[in-house]
Enzyme design. Structure first.
Site, PDB file in Angstrom:
ATOM      1  N   ASN A  12      -2.735  -0.089  -5.614  1.00  0.00           N
ATOM      2  CA  ASN A  12      -3.579  -0.255  -4.426  1.00  0.00           C
ATOM      3  C   ASN A  12      -3.748   1.117  -3.752  1.00  0.00           C
ATOM      4  O   ASN A  12      -2.769   1.754  -3.378  1.00  0.00           O
ATOM      5  CB  ASN A  12      -2.894  -1.258  -3.479  1.00  0.00           C
ATOM      6  CG  ASN A  12      -3.688  -1.488  -2.212  1.00  0.00           C
ATOM      7  OD1 ASN A  12      -4.184  -0.545  -1.608  1.00  0.00           O
ATOM      8  ND2 ASN A  12      -3.787  -2.723  -1.782  1.00  0.00           N
ATOM      9  N   HIS A  15      -4.346   3.363   1.078  1.00  0.00           N
ATOM     10  CA  HIS A  15      -3.815   4.359   2.016  1.00  0.00           C
ATOM     11  C   HIS A  15      -4.187   5.796   1.665  1.00  0.00           C
ATOM     12  O   HIS A  15      -3.927   6.705   2.451  1.00  0.00           O
ATOM     13  CB  HIS A  15      -2.319   4.133   2.222  1.00  0.00           C
ATOM     14  CG  HIS A  15      -2.082   2.789   2.841  1.00  0.00           C
ATOM     15  ND1 HIS A  15      -2.676   2.422   4.036  1.00  0.00           N
ATOM     16  CD2 HIS A  15      -1.411   1.696   2.407  1.00  0.00           C
ATOM     17  CE1 HIS A  15      -2.348   1.164   4.311  1.00  0.00           C
ATOM     18  NE2 HIS A  15      -1.594   0.705   3.341  1.00  0.00           N
ATOM     19  N   HIS A  48      -8.711  -2.903  -0.747  1.00  0.00           N
ATOM     20  CA  HIS A  48      -8.905  -3.968   0.247  1.00  0.00           C
ATOM     21  C   HIS A  48      -9.943  -3.492   1.260  1.00  0.00           C
ATOM     22  O   HIS A  48      -9.693  -2.569   2.024  1.00  0.00           O
ATOM     23  CB  HIS A  48      -7.562  -4.237   0.930  1.00  0.00           C
ATOM     24  CG  HIS A  48      -7.583  -5.341   1.941  1.00  0.00           C
ATOM     25  ND1 HIS A  48      -6.444  -5.755   2.606  1.00  0.00           N
ATOM     26  CD2 HIS A  48      -8.580  -6.141   2.397  1.00  0.00           C
ATOM     27  CE1 HIS A  48      -6.754  -6.750   3.434  1.00  0.00           C
ATOM     28  NE2 HIS A  48      -8.041  -6.994   3.330  1.00  0.00           N
ATOM     29  N   ARG A  50     -11.304  -4.193   4.454  1.00  0.00           N
ATOM     30  CA  ARG A  50     -10.999  -5.022   5.629  1.00  0.00           C
ATOM     31  C   ARG A  50     -12.216  -5.146   6.524  1.00  0.00           C
ATOM     32  O   ARG A  50     -13.072  -4.256   6.547  1.00  0.00           O
ATOM     33  CB  ARG A  50      -9.833  -4.419   6.418  1.00  0.00           C
ATOM     34  CG  ARG A  50      -8.509  -4.463   5.679  1.00  0.00           C
ATOM     35  CD  ARG A  50      -7.378  -4.015   6.589  1.00  0.00           C
ATOM     36  NE  ARG A  50      -7.026  -5.051   7.527  1.00  0.00           N
ATOM     37  CZ  ARG A  50      -5.931  -5.825   7.442  1.00  0.00           C
ATOM     38  NH1 ARG A  50      -5.062  -5.639   6.483  1.00  0.00           N
ATOM     39  NH2 ARG A  50      -5.698  -6.751   8.339  1.00  0.00           N
ATOM     40  N   ARG A  54     -10.662  -0.284   8.337  1.00  0.00           N
ATOM     41  CA  ARG A  54      -9.712   0.728   8.799  1.00  0.00           C
ATOM     42  C   ARG A  54      -9.323   1.714   7.701  1.00  0.00           C
ATOM     43  O   ARG A  54      -8.847   2.791   7.975  1.00  0.00           O
ATOM     44  CB  ARG A  54      -8.472   0.073   9.398  1.00  0.00           C
ATOM     45  CG  ARG A  54      -7.609  -0.635   8.383  1.00  0.00           C
ATOM     46  CD  ARG A  54      -6.336  -1.144   9.009  1.00  0.00           C
ATOM     47  NE  ARG A  54      -6.569  -2.285   9.867  1.00  0.00           N
ATOM     48  CZ  ARG A  54      -5.606  -3.165  10.188  1.00  0.00           C
ATOM     49  NH1 ARG A  54      -4.388  -2.994   9.755  1.00  0.00           N
ATOM     50  NH2 ARG A  54      -5.879  -4.206  10.941  1.00  0.00           N
ATOM     51  N   GLU A  75     -10.023  -6.750  -2.961  1.00  0.00           N
ATOM     52  CA  GLU A  75      -9.255  -7.592  -2.040  1.00  0.00           C
ATOM     53  C   GLU A  75     -10.037  -7.734  -0.736  1.00  0.00           C
ATOM     54  O   GLU A  75     -10.521  -6.736  -0.194  1.00  0.00           O
ATOM     55  CB  GLU A  75      -7.917  -6.909  -1.807  1.00  0.00           C
ATOM     56  CG  GLU A  75      -6.899  -7.768  -1.121  1.00  0.00           C
ATOM     57  CD  GLU A  75      -5.602  -7.017  -0.870  1.00  0.00           C
ATOM     58  OE1 GLU A  75      -5.145  -6.264  -1.758  1.00  0.00           O
ATOM     59  OE2 GLU A  75      -5.065  -7.182   0.223  1.00  0.00           O
ATOM     60  N   THR A 106      -1.289  -7.161   5.581  1.00  0.00           N
ATOM     61  CA  THR A 106      -1.475  -8.597   5.355  1.00  0.00           C
ATOM     62  C   THR A 106      -0.131  -9.307   5.521  1.00  0.00           C
ATOM     63  O   THR A 106       0.740  -9.216   4.660  1.00  0.00           O
ATOM     64  CB  THR A 106      -2.040  -8.837   3.941  1.00  0.00           C
ATOM     65  OG1 THR A 106      -3.073  -7.876   3.715  1.00  0.00           O
ATOM     66  CG2 THR A 106      -2.598 -10.231   3.806  1.00  0.00           C
ATOM     67  N   GLU A 156      -1.579 -14.744  -6.366  1.00  0.00           N
ATOM     68  CA  GLU A 156      -0.699 -13.596  -6.168  1.00  0.00           C
ATOM     69  C   GLU A 156       0.339 -14.014  -5.142  1.00  0.00           C
ATOM     70  O   GLU A 156      -0.001 -14.359  -4.004  1.00  0.00           O
ATOM     71  CB  GLU A 156      -1.488 -12.373  -5.685  1.00  0.00           C
ATOM     72  CG  GLU A 156      -0.558 -11.172  -5.478  1.00  0.00           C
ATOM     73  CD  GLU A 156      -1.279  -9.852  -5.252  1.00  0.00           C
ATOM     74  OE1 GLU A 156      -2.413  -9.675  -5.741  1.00  0.00           O
ATOM     75  OE2 GLU A 156      -0.693  -8.992  -4.588  1.00  0.00           O
ATOM     76  N   HIS A 199       3.353  -6.882  -2.534  1.00  0.00           N
ATOM     77  CA  HIS A 199       3.537  -6.558  -1.111  1.00  0.00           C
ATOM     78  C   HIS A 199       4.946  -6.045  -0.865  1.00  0.00           C
ATOM     79  O   HIS A 199       5.916  -6.731  -1.164  1.00  0.00           O
ATOM     80  CB  HIS A 199       3.256  -7.742  -0.172  1.00  0.00           C
ATOM     81  CG  HIS A 199       2.734  -7.250   1.160  1.00  0.00           C
ATOM     82  ND1 HIS A 199       3.542  -6.725   2.128  1.00  0.00           N
ATOM     83  CD2 HIS A 199       1.467  -7.141   1.630  1.00  0.00           C
ATOM     84  CE1 HIS A 199       2.798  -6.336   3.153  1.00  0.00           C
ATOM     85  NE2 HIS A 199       1.539  -6.564   2.876  1.00  0.00           N
TER      86      HIS A 199
HETATM   87  N1  PXP Z   1      -1.210  -7.452  -2.730  1.00  0.00           N
HETATM   88  C1  PXP Z   1      -1.933  -7.814  -1.655  1.00  0.00           C
HETATM   89  C2  PXP Z   1      -2.734  -9.066  -1.742  1.00  0.00           C
HETATM   90  C3  PXP Z   1      -1.959  -7.017  -0.495  1.00  0.00           C
HETATM   91  O1  PXP Z   1      -2.659  -7.416   0.587  1.00  0.00           O
HETATM   92  C4  PXP Z   1      -1.251  -5.811  -0.482  1.00  0.00           C
HETATM   93  C5  PXP Z   1      -1.313  -4.914   0.723  1.00  0.00           C
HETATM   94  O2  PXP Z   1      -2.599  -4.456   0.919  1.00  0.00           O
HETATM   95  C6  PXP Z   1      -0.526  -5.465  -1.635  1.00  0.00           C
HETATM   96  C7  PXP Z   1      -0.494  -6.309  -2.730  1.00  0.00           C
HETATM   97  C8  PXP Z   1       0.231  -4.187  -1.733  1.00  0.00           C
HETATM   98  O3  PXP Z   1       1.229  -4.151  -0.761  1.00  0.00           O
HETATM   99  P1  PXP Z   1       1.941  -2.779  -0.467  1.00  0.00           P
HETATM  100  O4  PXP Z   1       0.909  -1.847   0.071  1.00  0.00           O
HETATM  101  O5  PXP Z   1       2.987  -3.149   0.541  1.00  0.00           O
HETATM  102  O6  PXP Z   1       2.521  -2.300  -1.767  1.00  0.00           O
END
Ligand code: PXP
Length: 249
Positions: A12, A15, A48, A50, A54, A75, A106, A156, A199
């Site tokens: 992901n 960031h 993602h 949003r 952001r 996402e 999330t 997931e 997550h």
């Molecule tokens: N899976 C989903 C559905 C998420 O919303 C997120 C966070 O955006 C992640 C995985 C990844 O989580 P993390 O950034 O804490 O590794």
């Protein structure tokens, strides 16, 4: 190392965009991070979009769709605007998550059981367009059964609570949460759902999750991007990949 039932790693890159947006510049570029992730052994890219934009922006989604070779996991919250976008972009997967403006990330899973009819209608055109629809949910049996009933391809499982307990809870609490995730994964697979998880996963806490045999993909973001500051993104991804493979060896 002989790896049985290899686990896919979805990276992901939200960031990278957070960092870019902090200065309003064009760098660091999420597409460049996605290409680097691919070279380092990632199996998919997650972004993602949003509602409040952001981190990832609409133009990032276009650039990722056009520019990466890996499957893209789009996402988003189940809103009309996101459905329109997903139907235009037709990414490999659409992962539906709940969204609250005031949350930092999330926080919980989608309440599929309560919103069953609406979500069934929401996902039908996405599936018909060829997107694999994934629902981000807790390990609760009602949610898993509802996800199967409405025809999602994937669930997931939210590992955020497990990650929090791993950092601050007792061993017994961690074990109880792991047990619930294991049972949830087994139930989901028995209902014909593909099982992903994610997550809050880190080098420290990933092994027991990666060892759950029904899980076929982990999605990891924040920790890897943070660790990239110290190790480089490619090295951080390679280390996560190694730990995941070890858990399955
Ligand atoms: N899976 C989903 C559905 C998420 O919303 C997120 C966070 O955006 C992640 C995985 C990844 O989580 P993390 O950034 O804490 O590794």
């Amino acid at each position: 190392m002989k790896v049985l039932n290899k686990l896919r790693l979805g990276v992901n890159i939200d960031h990278i965009a957070t960092l870019r947006n902090a200065r309003g510049t064009a760098w660091p570029d999420p597409l460049r991070a996605a290409l680097l992730a691919e070279a380092a052994g990632a199996d998919g890219i997650t972004a993602h979009l949003r509602e409040d934009r952001r981190h990832i922006q609409d133009a990032d989604m276009d650039a990722l769709c056009a520019g990466i070779g890996l499957p893209l996991n789009f996402e988003c919250a189940p809103t009309d605007q996101m459905a329109e976008m997903a139907l235009r972009l037709k990414p490999h997967a659409v992962c539906l998550v709940p969204e609250k403006r005031e949350e930092r990330t999330t926080e919980g899973g989608l309440d599929v059981a309560t919103d069953e009819m609406r979500l069934a209608h929401y996902i039908a055109p996405l599936s018909a367009a060829g997107c694999r629809v994934s629902l981000f949910i807790g390990h609760d049996e009602n949610q898993i059964r509802a996800a199967a009933r409405i025809g999602a391809a994937v669930v997931e499982l939210h590992t955020g609570h497990y990650s929090d307990l791993h950092a601050e809870g007792s061993l017994a609490q961690v074990e109880a949460e792991l047990d619930a995730l294991r049972k949830g994964a087994a139930l989901a697979q028995s209902l014909g759902l593909e099982v992903h998880a994610g997550h809050g996963l880190t080098f420290e806490n990933v092994t027991p999750i990666a060892a759950i045999p029904e899980i076929t993909e982990l999605n990891v973001g924040h920790f890897l991007i943070g660790e990239a500051v110290f190790l480089g993104l490619g090295n951080a991804i390679e280390e996560m990949r190694r730990l995941m493979d070890m858990a399955r060896a």
